[in-house]
Design an enzyme around this catalytic site. Sequence first.
Site, PDB file in Angstrom:
ATOM      1  N   GLU A   1       8.758  -4.069  37.540  1.00  0.00           N
ATOM      2  CA  GLU A   1       9.580  -4.446  38.686  1.00  0.00           C
ATOM      3  C   GLU A   1       8.708  -5.119  39.749  1.00  0.00           C
ATOM      4  O   GLU A   1       9.057  -6.150  40.297  1.00  0.00           O
ATOM      5  CB  GLU A   1      10.252  -3.191  39.245  1.00  0.00           C
ATOM      6  CG  GLU A   1      11.513  -3.482  39.992  1.00  0.00           C
ATOM      7  CD  GLU A   1      12.156  -2.205  40.507  1.00  0.00           C
ATOM      8  OE1 GLU A   1      13.047  -2.326  41.348  1.00  0.00           O
ATOM      9  OE2 GLU A   1      11.747  -1.111  40.066  1.00  0.00           O
TER      10      GLU A   1
ATOM     11  N   ARG B   1       4.913   8.879  25.289  1.00  0.00           N
ATOM     12  CA  ARG B   1       5.982   9.633  24.622  1.00  0.00           C
ATOM     13  C   ARG B   1       6.347   9.032  23.273  1.00  0.00           C
ATOM     14  O   ARG B   1       7.069   9.657  22.494  1.00  0.00           O
ATOM     15  CB  ARG B   1       7.199   9.780  25.546  1.00  0.00           C
ATOM     16  CG  ARG B   1       6.933  10.768  26.690  1.00  0.00           C
ATOM     17  CD  ARG B   1       8.132  10.939  27.578  1.00  0.00           C
ATOM     18  NE  ARG B   1       8.522   9.718  28.243  1.00  0.00           N
ATOM     19  CZ  ARG B   1       7.986   9.259  29.376  1.00  0.00           C
ATOM     20  NH1 ARG B   1       7.014   9.936  29.973  1.00  0.00           N
ATOM     21  NH2 ARG B   1       8.399   8.141  29.911  1.00  0.00           N
TER      22      ARG B   1
END
Length: 170
Positions: A95, A58
Amino acid sequence: MKIENYVRDIQGFPKEGILFKDITPLLNDPIATKKCLSILVDSLKGQKIDKVVGAESRGFFFGILLAQELNAGFVPVRKPKKLPYEIISASYELEYGTDTLEMHTDAIKKGDRVLIHDDVLATGGTAKAVCELVEKLGGEIVQCNFLMELTFLNGRQKINEHPIFAAITY
Ligand code: AMP
């Protein structure tokens, strides 16, 4: 016009617990897109830019628009095994585990003045890896800019040696 009205919140995408900032309504509106582009360009205050580096995927949308507006070249930073020529790579922590980003070795020349762009600054891992790639090739980072910054994730701490600008902050 408020460009934040063109960002749509999608709860639970791509997985539970994430509030996804969807920029497709912004891209769908030429006036909102132009306004957003002019906010990003104005933040540079006329500084010369040789290359705009956009992070997959993006970061490509406004990255290319910015490059055109600034008369600069555009450099795509991509996920592994997408770029066909000689590459350098940088890894960053997720994560769970790590991810890697790649850039062509001839994309930036030593001393190039570089603008780094992505849609969202979240934890800052992506932006930090992109900064590392640019610096490996001797580029001088003029600014890291984003459509949005999620300030509660403190991503700017990872790249705070560089000027940072976000058109919208949450
Ligand atoms: P980070 O590395 O954590 O700063 O994450 C930044 C990258 O993940 C950007 O390339 C964004 O496109 C994407 N991203 C992270 N959080 C969001 C979010 N809440 N909505 C949309 N994209 C996000």
